[in-house]
Design an enzyme around this catalytic site. Structure first.
Site: not given
Ligand code: GAR
Length: 197
Positions: A64, A91, A107-108, A141-142, A144
């Site tokens: 990753r 992510i 956008t979520h 870093a989280g 959402d």
């Protein structure tokens, strides 16, 4: 006009809305490249418009961290002022955040902090909420968790299933994204959230 790189993983209807907005010469941003982690349908739409595309697959990298570094480099090649994650279902890691933090928005399809993660519409339905919506936020870093820039509510209707509700949210999301990108690149500070009910 401000240079925008869009990241997506799916059909890319949000990206298509942004591309349509840029047809107006008065719109303050232009999409210089569209990138994905897979052979997404949304890349095709960009190609047809003659926009540069790139694909950065996790499985083509050792891990990753290497993938994230390659993604950061691929984005950087297009010298964006703003990076927009519009249905990008991975992510991003520390290399992308180090380089684009503060100018990377996502956008979520929910009213964050409610229902973060990859199944926001399904989770909202399962929870039985009467109102959900759409959020544009800065990526940190989280998952959402970054600062909210704009939000709009969408009512949940009794006959909704995941697909119907998601489509109504996306209708709202497209406009919210187009408006928020314009606001960000023209330097209008503050956020654009509706009053809490
Ligand atoms: C949008 O609803 C977006 O918010 C969501 O995927 C959809 C993409 O639609 N993103 C996430 O769920 C990220 N966790 P599109 O492919 O039609 O633009």
């Amino acid at each position: 006009r401000a240079r925008v790189v869009v990241l997506l993983s799916g059909t890319g209807s949000l990206c298509a809305a942004l591309l349509a907005a840029t047809d107006d010469p008065g719109y303050p941003a232009t999409v210089v490249a569209v990138g994905s982690d897979r052979d997404a349908e949304g890349l095709e739409h960009a190609r047809r418009r003659g926009i540069a595309t790139f694909t950065c697959r996790l499985r083509d990298h050792a891990d990753r961290t290497a993938w994230d570094a390659a993604l950061a480099a691929a984005i950087a090649e297009h010298r964006p002022d703003l990076v927009v994650s519009a249905g990008f279902m991975k992510i991003v890691g520390s290399a992308v955040l180090a380089r684009f933090g503060g100018r990377l928005v996502n956008t979520h399809p929910a009213l964050l902090p409610a229902f973060p993660g990859a199944h926001a519409v399904r989770d909202a339905l399962a929870a039985g909420v009467e109102v959900t919506g759409s959020t544009v936020h800065l990526v940190d870093a989280g998952i959402d968790t970054g600062p909210v820039l704009a939000q709009r509510e969408v009512p949940v209707l009794p006959e909704d299933d995941e697909a119907r509700l998601h489509e109504r949210i996306k209708t709202v999301e497209r406009k919210l994204l187009v408006d928020t990108v314009a606001r960000l690149v023209t330097g209008h500070a503050g956020n654009d959230t509706e009053e809490p009910r």
